[in-house]
Scaffold this motif. Structure first.
Motif, mmCIF file in Angstrom:
data_model
loop_
_atom_site.group_PDB
_atom_site.id
_atom_site.type_symbol
_atom_site.label_atom_id
_atom_site.label_comp_id
_atom_site.label_asym_id
_atom_site.label_seq_id
_atom_site.Cartn_x
_atom_site.Cartn_y
_atom_site.Cartn_z
ATOM 1 N N ASP A 145 26.172 -9.716 2.877
ATOM 2 C CA ASP A 145 25.333 -10.907 2.802
ATOM 3 C C ASP A 145 24.134 -10.601 1.894
ATOM 4 N N GLN A 146 24.222 -11.009 0.629
ATOM 5 C CA GLN A 146 23.181 -10.704 -0.353
ATOM 6 C C GLN A 146 21.834 -11.329 0.012
ATOM 7 N N GLU A 147 21.873 -12.480 0.654
ATOM 8 C CA GLU A 147 20.609 -13.120 1.025
ATOM 9 C C GLU A 147 19.809 -12.240 1.977
ATOM 10 N N LEU A 148 20.487 -11.588 2.918
ATOM 11 C CA LEU A 148 19.775 -10.705 3.841
ATOM 12 C C LEU A 148 19.067 -9.586 3.098
ATOM 13 N N ALA A 149 19.743 -8.971 2.150
ATOM 14 C CA ALA A 149 19.116 -7.883 1.393
ATOM 15 C C ALA A 149 17.926 -8.411 0.596
ATOM 16 N N GLY A 150 18.063 -9.590 0.015
ATOM 17 C CA GLY A 150 16.947 -10.187 -0.719
ATOM 18 C C GLY A 150 15.753 -10.463 0.169
ATOM 19 N N LEU A 151 16.007 -10.864 1.415
ATOM 20 C CA LEU A 151 14.919 -11.166 2.347
ATOM 21 C C LEU A 151 14.169 -9.920 2.793
ATOM 22 N N VAL A 152 14.843 -8.782 2.872
ATOM 23 C CA VAL A 152 14.163 -7.581 3.368
ATOM 24 C C VAL A 152 13.645 -6.678 2.253
ATOM 25 N N LEU A 153 14.037 -6.914 1.008
ATOM 26 C CA LEU A 153 13.593 -6.044 -0.077
ATOM 27 C C LEU A 153 12.067 -6.062 -0.224
ATOM 28 N N GLY A 154 11.455 -7.237 -0.268
ATOM 29 C CA GLY A 154 10.002 -7.328 -0.404
ATOM 30 C C GLY A 154 9.269 -6.652 0.741
ATOM 31 N N PRO A 155 9.612 -6.958 1.992
ATOM 32 C CA PRO A 155 8.960 -6.263 3.101
ATOM 33 C C PRO A 155 9.178 -4.752 3.065
ATOM 34 N N ALA A 156 10.356 -4.302 2.656
ATOM 35 C CA ALA A 156 10.589 -2.862 2.556
ATOM 36 C C ALA A 156 9.641 -2.243 1.534
ATOM 37 N N GLN A 157 9.421 -2.935 0.445
ATOM 38 C CA GLN A 157 8.506 -2.422 -0.574
ATOM 39 C C GLN A 157 7.064 -2.404 -0.080
ATOM 40 N N ARG A 158 6.691 -3.381 0.773
ATOM 41 C CA ARG A 158 5.328 -3.393 1.322
ATOM 42 C C ARG A 158 5.142 -2.347 2.415
ATOM 43 N N PHE A 159 6.095 -2.277 3.359
ATOM 44 C CA PHE A 159 5.965 -1.352 4.489
ATOM 45 C C PHE A 159 6.262 0.089 4.104
ATOM 46 N N LEU A 160 7.087 0.283 3.070
ATOM 47 C CA LEU A 160 7.497 1.631 2.665
ATOM 48 C C LEU A 160 7.231 1.834 1.180
ATOM 49 N N PRO A 161 5.958 1.809 0.773
ATOM 50 C CA PRO A 161 5.650 1.965 -0.646
ATOM 51 C C PRO A 161 6.101 3.333 -1.153
ATOM 52 N N ALA A 162 6.256 3.431 -2.458
ATOM 53 C CA ALA A 162 6.786 4.649 -3.072
ATOM 54 C C ALA A 162 5.979 5.888 -2.693
ATOM 55 N N GLU A 163 4.667 5.732 -2.535
ATOM 56 C CA GLU A 163 3.835 6.896 -2.239
ATOM 57 C C GLU A 163 3.933 7.360 -0.782
ATOM 58 N N ARG A 164 4.550 6.561 0.082
ATOM 59 C CA ARG A 164 4.704 6.944 1.498
ATOM 60 C C ARG A 164 6.085 7.527 1.738
ATOM 61 N N ARG A 165 6.368 8.658 1.170
ATOM 62 C CA ARG A 165 7.663 9.310 1.359
ATOM 63 C C ARG A 165 7.435 10.743 1.813
ATOM 64 N N GLY A 166 8.386 11.277 2.551
ATOM 65 C CA GLY A 166 8.264 12.626 3.069
ATOM 66 C C GLY A 166 7.556 12.632 4.406
ATOM 67 N N ASP A 167 7.261 13.800 4.913
ATOM 68 C CA ASP A 167 6.639 13.988 6.220
ATOM 69 C C ASP A 167 7.397 13.197 7.285
ATOM 70 N N GLU A 168 6.738 12.214 7.898
ATOM 71 C CA GLU A 168 7.347 11.463 9.002
ATOM 72 C C GLU A 168 8.131 10.243 8.534
ATOM 73 N N VAL A 169 8.089 9.936 7.247
ATOM 74 C CA VAL A 169 8.799 8.767 6.722
ATOM 75 C C VAL A 169 10.207 9.204 6.313
ATOM 76 N N PRO A 170 11.235 8.683 6.983
ATOM 77 C CA PRO A 170 12.587 9.214 6.773
ATOM 78 C C PRO A 170 13.301 8.630 5.547
ATOM 79 N N PHE A 171 12.615 8.561 4.429
ATOM 80 C CA PHE A 171 13.221 8.046 3.203
ATOM 81 C C PHE A 171 12.856 8.961 2.054
ATOM 82 N N GLY A 172 13.810 9.156 1.148
ATOM 83 C CA GLY A 172 13.549 9.962 -0.030
ATOM 84 C C GLY A 172 12.765 9.177 -1.062
ATOM 85 N N PRO A 173 12.464 9.817 -2.197
ATOM 86 C CA PRO A 173 11.746 9.130 -3.268
ATOM 87 C C PRO A 173 12.531 7.916 -3.769
ATOM 88 N N VAL A 174 11.807 6.933 -4.252
ATOM 89 C CA VAL A 174 12.434 5.747 -4.829
ATOM 90 C C VAL A 174 13.319 6.184 -5.993
#
Length: 196
Positions: A145-174
């Protein structure tokens, strides 16, 4: 996520996101449980364990407002993941059925939020992201469902900005996404998945 008319009650989005995951889980043959996924920490079985435990955690938040992380299920038969996820989703749906819970604060490791914000930015984002992971692992057997991904992409970018990676944030670099990539590919790249 900010409160908008479309997201004031995120439960319809939750329902769409988890239904997509449920369909993918039903498509997993037992012989593929050991296959890798784009999420480096999980093979298919570990991803299914994570999804089932996560649905129980989200249900517990709806029930109590706090969560003690659920242990991954240890007794699920190779052909029982659809049933295990279905049972977790039934509990999740029941736990959030009361409209008042959308306003009630819930506490997770990344903060305290109204229930509606948690459902939209936590449950939907997690489900959409792992739907892509599972779809990739299975070789794109079902359309996403592409619409779902489109709806969460913006919030993901706000809540998980590129500079917040590593340590306790379980996502690798953009990672870079190819030009013209669909919403899922852009989301996966933002969350550190290799999409090339």
């Amino acid at each position: 996520m900010t409160a908008t008319p479309a997201l004031s009650d995120p439960r319809p989005l939750v329902e769409r996101a988890v239904a997509q995951v449920a369909a993918l889980i039903e498509a997993v043959p037992a012989e593929r449980l050991g296959d890798p996924t784009p999420c480096a920490d999980f093979d298919v079985r570990a991803l299914l364990e994570h999804l089932v435990a996560g649905a129980h955690d989200a249900a517990q938040l709806g029930e109590t407002g706090t969560v003690k992380r659920s242990a991954p299920p240890a007794d699920v038969a190779d052909d029982g993941w659809g049933r295990a996820y279905g049972a977790a989703l039934a509990r999740l749906t029941a736990a959030w059925a009361d409209d008042e819970k959308l306003e009630r604060p819930v506490t997770v490791e990344w903060g305290t939020f109204p229930g509606a914000v948690y459902l939209a930015s936590g449950v939907v984002l997690e489900s959409v992201t792992h739907a892509w992971d599972l779809s990739q692992a299975l070789g794109h057997q079902l359309p996403l469902d592409q619409e779902l991904a489109g709806l969460v992409l913006g919030p993901a970018q706000r809540f998980l900005p590129a500079e917040r990676r590593g340590d306790e944030v379980p996502f690798g670099p953009v990672r870079p996404a190819p030009e013209g990539a669909d919403a899922y590919t852009r989301l996966a790249a933002w969350l550190g998945r290799e999409v090339a």
